[in-house]
Design a protein around this motif. Structure first.
Motif, PDB file in Angstrom:
ATOM      1  N   ALA A  64       0.855  -1.188   0.000  1.00 56.59           N
ATOM      2  CA  ALA A  64       0.000   0.000   0.000  1.00 56.59           C
ATOM      3  C   ALA A  64       0.888   1.234   0.000  1.00 56.59           C
ATOM      4  O   ALA A  64       1.958   1.246   0.632  1.00 56.59           O
ATOM      5  N   ASP A  65       0.464   2.286  -0.719  1.00 54.92           N
ATOM      6  CA  ASP A  65       1.275   3.509  -0.726  1.00 54.92           C
ATOM      7  C   ASP A  65       0.948   4.380   0.480  1.00 54.92           C
ATOM      8  O   ASP A  65      -0.080   4.187   1.138  1.00 54.92           O
ATOM      9  N   PHE A  66       1.798   5.331   0.753  1.00 58.79           N
ATOM     10  CA  PHE A  66       1.704   6.113   1.992  1.00 58.79           C
ATOM     11  C   PHE A  66       0.412   6.918   2.090  1.00 58.79           C
ATOM     12  O   PHE A  66      -0.051   7.226   3.191  1.00 58.79           O
ATOM     13  N   LEU A  67      -0.191   7.285   0.953  1.00 57.96           N
ATOM     14  CA  LEU A  67      -1.428   8.056   0.983  1.00 57.96           C
ATOM     15  C   LEU A  67      -2.629   7.206   1.381  1.00 57.96           C
ATOM     16  O   LEU A  67      -3.703   7.736   1.661  1.00 57.96           O
ATOM     17  N   HIS A  68      -2.454   5.873   1.412  1.00 60.09           N
ATOM     18  CA  HIS A  68      -3.534   4.979   1.804  1.00 60.09           C
ATOM     19  C   HIS A  68      -3.304   4.368   3.185  1.00 60.09           C
ATOM     20  O   HIS A  68      -3.981   3.419   3.564  1.00 60.09           O
ATOM     21  N   ILE A  69      -2.372   4.900   3.924  1.00 64.35           N
ATOM     22  CA  ILE A  69      -2.077   4.396   5.270  1.00 64.35           C
ATOM     23  C   ILE A  69      -2.166   5.543   6.260  1.00 64.35           C
ATOM     24  O   ILE A  69      -1.743   6.660   5.983  1.00 64.35           O
ATOM     25  N   ARG A  70      -2.712   5.253   7.441  1.00 64.49           N
ATOM     26  CA  ARG A  70      -2.796   6.251   8.505  1.00 64.49           C
ATOM     27  C   ARG A  70      -2.771   5.528   9.838  1.00 64.49           C
ATOM     28  O   ARG A  70      -3.057   4.324   9.907  1.00 64.49           O
ATOM     29  N   PRO A  71      -2.444   6.220  10.925  1.00 65.66           N
ATOM     30  CA  PRO A  71      -2.539   5.592  12.242  1.00 65.66           C
ATOM     31  C   PRO A  71      -4.003   5.447  12.641  1.00 65.66           C
ATOM     32  O   PRO A  71      -4.878   6.112  12.083  1.00 65.66           O
ATOM     33  N   PRO A  72      -4.327   4.568  13.601  1.00 65.74           N
ATOM     34  CA  PRO A  72      -5.711   4.481  14.079  1.00 65.74           C
ATOM     35  C   PRO A  72      -6.140   5.804  14.697  1.00 65.74           C
ATOM     36  O   PRO A  72      -5.354   6.454  15.399  1.00 65.74           O
ATOM     37  N   PRO A  73      -7.379   6.258  14.455  1.00 60.03           N
ATOM     38  CA  PRO A  73      -7.848   7.520  15.048  1.00 60.03           C
ATOM     39  C   PRO A  73      -7.900   7.422  16.568  1.00 60.03           C
ATOM     40  O   PRO A  73      -7.989   6.320  17.134  1.00 60.03           O
ATOM     41  N   PRO A  74      -7.824   8.557  17.271  1.00 59.64           N
ATOM     42  CA  PRO A  74      -7.938   8.530  18.730  1.00 59.64           C
ATOM     43  C   PRO A  74      -9.300   8.012  19.166  1.00 59.64           C
ATOM     44  O   PRO A  74     -10.301   8.170  18.462  1.00 59.64           O
ATOM     45  N   ALA A  75      -9.334   7.358  20.330  1.00 55.82           N
ATOM     46  CA  ALA A  75     -10.590   6.801  20.850  1.00 55.82           C
ATOM     47  C   ALA A  75     -11.541   7.926  21.230  1.00 55.82           C
ATOM     48  O   ALA A  75     -11.125   8.976  21.742  1.00 55.82           O
ATOM     49  N   ASP A  76     -12.827   7.717  20.987  1.00 58.63           N
ATOM     50  CA  ASP A  76     -13.848   8.702  21.350  1.00 58.63           C
ATOM     51  C   ASP A  76     -14.245   8.542  22.812  1.00 58.63           C
ATOM     52  O   ASP A  76     -14.201   7.440  23.360  1.00 58.63           O
TER      53      ASP A  76
END
Length: 497
Positions: A254-266
């Motif tokens: 996967a390229d870097f534009l399709h990867i992100r860290p998990p969002p912060p918990a609500d």
């Protein structure tokens, strides 16, 4: 599929109507262009172009004379076929596709009409073949045929004097989504995003990965980074997706534009109508909008990229956030949601990275089994797999059907094409509508039918095409109809939840 070119004398005369006289709709006038359907076996789900020749002079009958455009009485094709049909078999000619529709991609699972054997036949796209060709599956005949793009049109239903879905409303929704995507992309700086990815996504890092594949827009799958392949790409291993063997975790680049860290918990918040959220469904988080707020934290969600509607509890939801240049940003409320009108199949909320072999079942698997006996077509009965008998045959044991002694569960040897997985249980948010395709729980099995009339107190009249029966059902004994094709659930009804 049956050939439609035959002598008009082969038709059986339809019985005279005994219902209360009904006035003809205003579009039925001499000279009006129409499309004509048939109730004959082998021709259901097809529409033929024609013209109204004559209409009844009073409201004592609903019979109209029509002349077909593409069907002929003689073999030479000189004398156009004329017939007398009921007004219920007629509708206006479908409007020509707009330029926007002509340019629109045809996706797997799309409901279409295909021009075949001089008429338009309702089917579902099962494969995009490239070079402008598509495979289309016809449920009525269980055939799969290839077509060019110019031989297809997007399917619509004529309901209560209007086309569903209407062209203008659907195009407005698509334009709104495209504008939102363009705004998001304009705020992302690729160089900044690349450098942040290098710093954050080391080997073993837990991430979320998106896909540009058709049907998976707006979804994020949990994974971990296995290797930094090159400047822009990472090898990831999914937490919930499996390789073709069904055992090893799926790995892909996967390229870097399709990867992100998990969002912060609500925190424990209450969602309101108009909130943009992510809902966890089929191993992924899908972007949607809250369209309904209920008791005990239950909310109705409309998925942005598919138009599907489902209900979720608080644990399956989180506020939607966009990962932009290394920071999490909350979107603005979209406001009151429009009622979704796009026809989208349920299988778009499933991620079949590898095609599931329809012949692969394990002992003990819960399944549904169809019958080849006359009178049981279009029915499915709950069972479980007992034993593989070789030569593509399985021994199954039914849940509700009993053996001759009336005590032991019935066991039967069936062919593999008679078995399919059980559809995932769904909760309908909106009421069913006339012409929705459903399965009805009747005599211990699920039988295919079409909603004929909406009654009070969540009851419906359902028409069964194979037997031509009409029976009454409560919504609790109905489910949206789906077909299991090439390892995927394909829904051809107007709306699925």
């Amino acid at each position: 599929m049956s050939s439609r070119r035959r002598q008009s004398t082969q038709r059986k005369k339809a019985p005279e109507s005994s219902v209360t006289p009904i006035r003809l709709p205003p579009f039925l006038k001499p000279g009006a262009a129409v499309e004509i359907s048939s109730d004959e076996v082998g021709f259901r789900g097809s529409w033929y172009l024609g013209e109204v020749v004559a209409v009844p002079s009073s409201d004592s009958t609903t019979k109209c004379e029509v002349e077909y455009t593409t069907l002929f009485f003689d073999k030479e094709g000189r004398k156009r076929l004329k017939e007398v049909v009921d007004a219920a078999q007629l509708r206006p000619a479908v409007p020509a596709m707009s330029e926007r529709e002509k340019e629109r991609d045809v996706a797997v699972g799309e409901d279409v009409d295909a021009f075949y054997s001089d008429g338009w036949w309702e089917g579902t796209v099962t494969e995009v073949l490239g070079d402008g060709r598509f495979s289309v599956y016809f449920r009525a005949s269980k055939e799969q045929i290839r077509f060019r793009r110019d031989e297809l049109r997007f399917h619509r239903e004529w309901v209560n004097g209007a086309w569903k879905p209407p062209i203008e409303e659907r195009e407005e929704e698509e334009e709104e989504e495209e504008e939102e995507e363009e705004d998001l992309l304009s705020r992302v700086d690729p160089e900044t995003a690349r450098e942040i990815a290098k710093q954050m996504f080391s080997i073993g890092t837990i991430v979320e990965v998106s896909s540009d594949e058709e049907g998976f827009k707006g979804s994020w799958f949990s994974a971990k980074v296995i290797e930094h392949v090159d400047e822009d790409k990472y090898l990831v291993e999914y937490r919930d997706l499996r390789e073709e063997n069904g055992i090893e975790p799926l790995k892909e680049e996967a390229d870097f534009l399709h990867i992100r860290p998990p969002p912060p918990a609500d925190e424990d918040i209450d969602f309101a109508v108009g909130d943009k959220i992510d809902a966890f469904y089929n191993d992924a988080w899908w972007v949607g909008d809250v369209i309904e707020s209920m008791k005990e934290g239950i909310v109705g969600v409309c998925f942005r990229y598919t138009g599907e509607k489902m209900r979720f509890g608080r644990q399956g939801l989180r506020l939607h956030r966009d990962w932009i240049n290394g920071t999490w940003q909350l979107p603005l409320k979209r406001g009151e949601m429009k009622r979704a009108t796009k026809k989208v199949p349920c299988d778009r909320n499933v991620r079949p990275k590898k095609a599931i072999d329809k012949e692969h079942f394990s002992v003990g698997d819960p399944v549904e089994v169809s019958s080849v006996e006359e009178g049981f077509e279009d029915s499915w009965f709950l069972a479980k797999v007992i034993e593989y008998r070789g030569t593509d045959k399985w021994l199954v044991e039914y849940e509700k059907l009993k053996a001759e002694d009336g005590k032991e569960p019935l066991r039967e040897e069936v062919n593999v094409f008679q078995i399919r997985p059980r559809p995932q249980e769904t909760v309908m948010v909106n009421p069913l509508e006339k012409l929705d395709e459903v399965d009805a729980l009747y005599n211990d099995g699920w039988w295919f039918g079409v909603v004929k009339k909406v009654l009070a107190k969540s009851n419906y009249l359902v028409h069964f095409p194979k037997t031509d029966e009409v029976l009454k059902f409560h919504v609790s004994r109905l489910r949206p109809h789906q077909e299991w094709i090439d390892g995927k659930w394909i829904a051809s009804s107007k709306v699925c939840f």
